[in-house]
Structure formats: C-alpha cells, structure tokens
Design a protein around this motif. Structure first.
Motif, PDB file in Angstrom:
ATOM      1  N   UNK A 216      45.490 -46.860 -33.322  1.00 58.20           N
ATOM      2  CA  UNK A 216      45.079 -47.723 -34.440  1.00 58.20           C
ATOM      3  C   UNK A 216      43.644 -48.190 -34.256  1.00 58.20           C
ATOM      4  N   UNK A 217      43.234 -48.453 -33.026  1.00 57.91           N
ATOM      5  CA  UNK A 217      41.846 -48.837 -32.755  1.00 57.91           C
ATOM      6  C   UNK A 217      40.887 -47.712 -33.146  1.00 57.91           C
ATOM      7  N   UNK A 218      41.314 -46.470 -32.882  1.00 60.53           N
ATOM      8  CA  UNK A 218      40.504 -45.318 -33.297  1.00 60.53           C
ATOM      9  C   UNK A 218      40.408 -45.282 -34.815  1.00 60.53           C
ATOM     10  N   UNK A 219      41.527 -45.502 -35.497  1.00 59.28           N
ATOM     11  CA  UNK A 219      41.535 -45.494 -36.956  1.00 59.28           C
ATOM     12  C   UNK A 219      40.607 -46.558 -37.525  1.00 59.28           C
ATOM     13  N   UNK A 220      40.606 -47.726 -36.902  1.00 56.77           N
ATOM     14  CA  UNK A 220      39.785 -48.840 -37.378  1.00 56.77           C
ATOM     15  C   UNK A 220      38.324 -48.722 -36.949  1.00 56.77           C
ATOM     16  N   UNK A 221      37.984 -47.575 -36.330  1.00 51.11           N
ATOM     17  CA  UNK A 221      36.595 -47.299 -35.943  1.00 51.11           C
ATOM     18  C   UNK A 221      36.078 -48.274 -34.898  1.00 51.11           C
ATOM     19  N   UNK A 222      36.970 -48.675 -33.986  1.00 50.90           N
ATOM     20  CA  UNK A 222      36.587 -49.607 -32.929  1.00 50.90           C
ATOM     21  C   UNK A 222      35.866 -48.906 -31.772  1.00 50.90           C
ATOM     22  N   UNK A 223      35.948 -47.572 -31.752  1.00 53.85           N
ATOM     23  CA  UNK A 223      35.343 -46.811 -30.666  1.00 53.85           C
ATOM     24  C   UNK A 223      34.308 -45.834 -31.210  1.00 53.85           C
ATOM     25  N   UNK A 224      33.374 -45.475 -30.358  1.00 49.00           N
ATOM     26  CA  UNK A 224      32.470 -44.375 -30.685  1.00 49.00           C
ATOM     27  C   UNK A 224      33.240 -43.066 -30.570  1.00 49.00           C
ATOM     28  N   UNK A 225      32.648 -41.964 -31.028  1.00 44.39           N
ATOM     29  CA  UNK A 225      33.331 -40.670 -30.926  1.00 44.39           C
ATOM     30  C   UNK A 225      33.590 -40.301 -29.469  1.00 44.39           C
ATOM     31  N   UNK A 226      32.636 -40.568 -28.616  1.00 43.25           N
ATOM     32  CA  UNK A 226      32.810 -40.255 -27.190  1.00 43.25           C
ATOM     33  C   UNK A 226      33.972 -41.039 -26.595  1.00 43.25           C
ATOM     34  N   UNK A 227      34.057 -42.329 -26.951  1.00 44.12           N
ATOM     35  CA  UNK A 227      35.153 -43.160 -26.439  1.00 44.12           C
ATOM     36  C   UNK A 227      36.498 -42.697 -26.996  1.00 44.12           C
ATOM     37  N   UNK A 228      36.504 -42.282 -28.264  1.00 39.43           N
ATOM     38  CA  UNK A 228      37.752 -41.807 -28.882  1.00 39.43           C
ATOM     39  C   UNK A 228      38.240 -40.535 -28.204  1.00 39.43           C
ATOM     40  N   UNK A 229      37.315 -39.632 -27.893  1.00 38.34           N
ATOM     41  CA  UNK A 229      37.683 -38.400 -27.189  1.00 38.34           C
ATOM     42  C   UNK A 229      38.202 -38.738 -25.795  1.00 38.34           C
ATOM     43  N   UNK A 230      37.609 -39.747 -25.172  1.00 33.02           N
ATOM     44  CA  UNK A 230      38.089 -40.178 -23.850  1.00 33.02           C
ATOM     45  C   UNK A 230      39.521 -40.686 -23.929  1.00 33.02           C
ATOM     46  N   UNK A 231      39.831 -41.412 -25.021  1.00 36.63           N
ATOM     47  CA  UNK A 231      41.207 -41.898 -25.226  1.00 36.63           C
ATOM     48  C   UNK A 231      42.168 -40.720 -25.325  1.00 36.63           C
ATOM     49  N   UNK A 232      41.782 -39.673 -26.049  1.00 39.74           N
ATOM     50  CA  UNK A 232      42.629 -38.487 -26.156  1.00 39.74           C
ATOM     51  C   UNK A 232      42.866 -37.865 -24.780  1.00 39.74           C
ATOM     52  N   UNK A 233      41.807 -37.852 -23.962  1.00 38.85           N
ATOM     53  CA  UNK A 233      41.934 -37.314 -22.613  1.00 38.85           C
ATOM     54  C   UNK A 233      42.911 -38.120 -21.770  1.00 38.85           C
ATOM     55  N   UNK A 234      42.851 -39.444 -21.897  1.00 33.22           N
ATOM     56  CA  UNK A 234      43.767 -40.315 -21.143  1.00 33.22           C
ATOM     57  C   UNK A 234      45.196 -40.127 -21.634  1.00 33.22           C
ATOM     58  N   UNK A 235      45.368 -39.958 -22.952  1.00 32.61           N
ATOM     59  CA  UNK A 235      46.698 -39.704 -23.499  1.00 32.61           C
ATOM     60  C   UNK A 235      47.278 -38.398 -22.946  1.00 32.61           C
ATOM     61  N   UNK A 236      46.455 -37.362 -22.887  1.00 30.02           N
ATOM     62  CA  UNK A 236      46.903 -36.075 -22.343  1.00 30.02           C
ATOM     63  C   UNK A 236      47.297 -36.216 -20.874  1.00 30.02           C
ATOM     64  N   UNK A 237      46.515 -36.998 -20.144  1.00 28.39           N
ATOM     65  CA  UNK A 237      46.810 -37.216 -18.724  1.00 28.39           C
ATOM     66  C   UNK A 237      48.152 -37.918 -18.556  1.00 28.39           C
ATOM     67  N   UNK A 238      48.385 -38.971 -19.345  1.00 34.22           N
ATOM     68  CA  UNK A 238      49.660 -39.694 -19.274  1.00 34.22           C
ATOM     69  C   UNK A 238      50.817 -38.784 -19.679  1.00 34.22           C
ATOM     70  N   UNK A 239      50.593 -37.954 -20.691  1.00 33.59           N
ATOM     71  CA  UNK A 239      51.644 -37.042 -21.138  1.00 33.59           C
ATOM     72  C   UNK A 239      52.021 -36.065 -20.026  1.00 33.59           C
ATOM     73  N   UNK A 240      51.030 -35.545 -19.330  1.00 40.70           N
ATOM     74  CA  UNK A 240      51.303 -34.620 -18.226  1.00 40.70           C
ATOM     75  C   UNK A 240      52.073 -35.319 -17.110  1.00 40.70           C
ATOM     76  N   UNK A 241      51.702 -36.568 -16.817  1.00 42.09           N
ATOM     77  CA  UNK A 241      52.412 -37.335 -15.788  1.00 42.09           C
ATOM     78  C   UNK A 241      53.868 -37.530 -16.184  1.00 42.09           C
ATOM     79  N   UNK A 242      54.103 -37.880 -17.446  1.00 35.75           N
ATOM     80  CA  UNK A 242      55.477 -38.115 -17.924  1.00 35.75           C
ATOM     81  C   UNK A 242      56.298 -36.830 -17.955  1.00 35.75           C
ATOM     82  N   UNK A 243      55.659 -35.702 -18.276  1.00 37.44           N
ATOM     83  CA  UNK A 243      56.363 -34.414 -18.279  1.00 37.44           C
ATOM     84  C   UNK A 243      56.803 -34.048 -16.868  1.00 37.44           C
ATOM     85  N   UNK A 244      55.901 -34.229 -15.910  1.00 38.04           N
ATOM     86  CA  UNK A 244      56.238 -33.949 -14.508  1.00 38.04           C
ATOM     87  C   UNK A 244      57.356 -34.880 -14.042  1.00 38.04           C
ATOM     88  N   UNK A 245      57.253 -36.166 -14.418  1.00 39.66           N
ATOM     89  CA  UNK A 245      58.278 -37.138 -14.042  1.00 39.66           C
ATOM     90  C   UNK A 245      59.628 -36.758 -14.648  1.00 39.66           C
TER      91      UNK A 245
END
Length: 262
Positions: A216-245
């Motif tokens: 929602x913060x991304x939708x509301x334009x609270x982040x720059x594009x670089x920060x938004x891409x970083x959020x996607x990277x963190x989401x992917x990292x968490x997803x991989x951790x949860x899949x392994x778990x």
C-alpha cells in the motif's frame, strides 16, 4: 486445464452458488470500510499529520480491505480438521499436491469475494469519499507485483502455522494466533507510520509488513522507484525463506501422523 486451475474454478463456482450470502457480504464489507474511514476522519479532525493525508488514509483503508480479502486462507483450519477427523490420510494418497490444492481453493474463494464483494464496496465508498491514485503506470505495475508476492507470503505463513497441527493435534489456536499477529505486525488496520519506534523496529524484522503495509505504501507513492524495487527484493527473499521453512516442516509432518478419526 491443470488440476490447480480446476480446483480454483470449482472453489469460485461453489461460492457463486450462495448468491444471498454475497449480497449480505457486500453490505458487511461496506459497513466495515465506512466505520474505519469515520474513525480516521475523527482522528484527523483538527490535527495535522505528516505521515499521510486524510485522503491517503481513506485510500489506505480501501486498498487494505481488498488485500485482506485476497490474503484470506482457510489452509490452517482445514489441515487441523483433517488431522482431527483422520481424513488427512486420504490426502497423502491423492495424486494432487496437498499445498497447491489448498492454495487453489483459497484463490478461488478470494477471487470471488474480491470481484463480487470488495470491489463493489470500495467503488460505492469511493463515490462519496474519493479515491487517490497518486502513482504512475510503472508504480502501479510494481504495486500489483508487490500484492502478488504479499498474497504468496501470507499463504505460506498461514500454511506453515497450520502444519504445526501435526504436532499439536488440534487447530483451535490457528485463527486466534493468525489474527493477532497479522493485526499487530502487518499494518492492515493501523499503518506502521503511527507505530511507536520500538514496535516499528520489531515489525521491520518480520515478514508481515510485506503483506499490507509495504504494497500500500508503494501504491501511495511513499517510495522512490529504487526503494520500491528493493521492497520487491525483500518480499522475494522472505518468500524463499518461507518456502524452505515449509519444506522442512512438511518433511517432518509426514513422519508425524497421528490422527483421531478415519
């Protein structure tokens, strides 16, 4: 059509069979959104808030209601009930991936509710309260990707919690525990902007904010594009951790089958 798609469509059709239910559900969803908006309007009255404008908070409530519907999951409850009545044994013998089967059912139910319940409720409220769309087309694409990742993260968290029923042999704790942690740490109702610093720091160590607050913060334009891409990277990292778990827990669960029925 794949088995996953068939389960998804069947779940969707099952919901459609109960037409009266979704008329009531639209009304209930509408009331929940209106109540939340009125609470924020009361809190903002006569106050200046730097974190977000009142219009942004109204939009936050609407988007959060849609994501809440998309991330609903009965996986944990179903696992617990199957263990309690012994029907889990039949799921081990079926030529269907148990996790994918539960996920497809969740998606079918959730897509139905988003299309026929959440969207109509949000549309009606937006006619009276307005709806801000501050981001560009690229920002909107990043938001959609973030929501998809958030849905996957949410499912894996709830599914992993549900798998612990193999050891606890009960599922009554699942809805209470899931509701409590999501309500506190995800920012679904109260954005992390308003959290005290110590609680915000805890939230940033956990994956729950990746489901509601960050998309929602991304939708509301609270982040720059670089920060938004970083959020996607963190989401992917968490997803991989949860899949392994999940694979580790599932491996242990298959060796720990104690059922009371069947």
């Amino acid at each position: 059509m794949s088995l996953f798609s068939k389960f998804l469509v069947l779940a969707f059709k099952e919901k459609y069979a109960y037409k009266f239910d979704f008329y009531i559900s639209i009304l209930a969803s509408l009331l929940v959104i209106v109540v939340q908006i009125n609470v924020w309007e009361a809190l903002y009255k006569g106050s200046t808030v730097d974190s977000a404008s009142l219009q942004q908070m109204i939009t936050y409530v609407m988007i959060s209601s849609i994501i809440f519907t998309l991330t609903k999951s009965e996986a944990g409850n179903k696992i617990g009930r199957k263990i309690e009545d012994g029907s889990i044994i039949s799921d081990f013998t079926r030529p269907v991936n148990f996790k994918n089967y539960l996920f497809a059912e969740d998606l079918g139910n959730n897509f139905f509710q988003v299309i026929f319940i959440s969207f109509p409720a949000v549309f009606i409220v937006s006619l009276f309260c307005g709806f801000s769309w501050p981001g560009s087309f690229l920002n909107s694409i990043i938001f959609v990707i973030s929501v998809v990742l958030g849905v996957l993260i949410s499912f894996y968290i709830k599914y992993n919690i549900g798998l612990f029923a193999f050891w606890l042999e009960t599922s009554w704790y699942i809805p209470f525990f899931v509701f409590a942690v999501f309500e506190l740490f995800s920012g679904s109702t109260i954005p992390l902007w308003f959290f005290p610093e110590w609680l915000k720091n805890i939230c940033y160590l956990l994956p729950f904010r990746m489901i509601f607050f960050e998309p929602i913060s991304i939708f509301l334009n609270k982040y720059s594009y670089d920060d938004s891409i970083s959020i996607l990277g963190i989401q992917l990292l968490w997803l991989m951790v949860l899949v392994v778990l999940e694979k580790l827990i599932w491996s242990g669960a298959q060796k720990k089958i104690v059922v009371h029925g069947g």
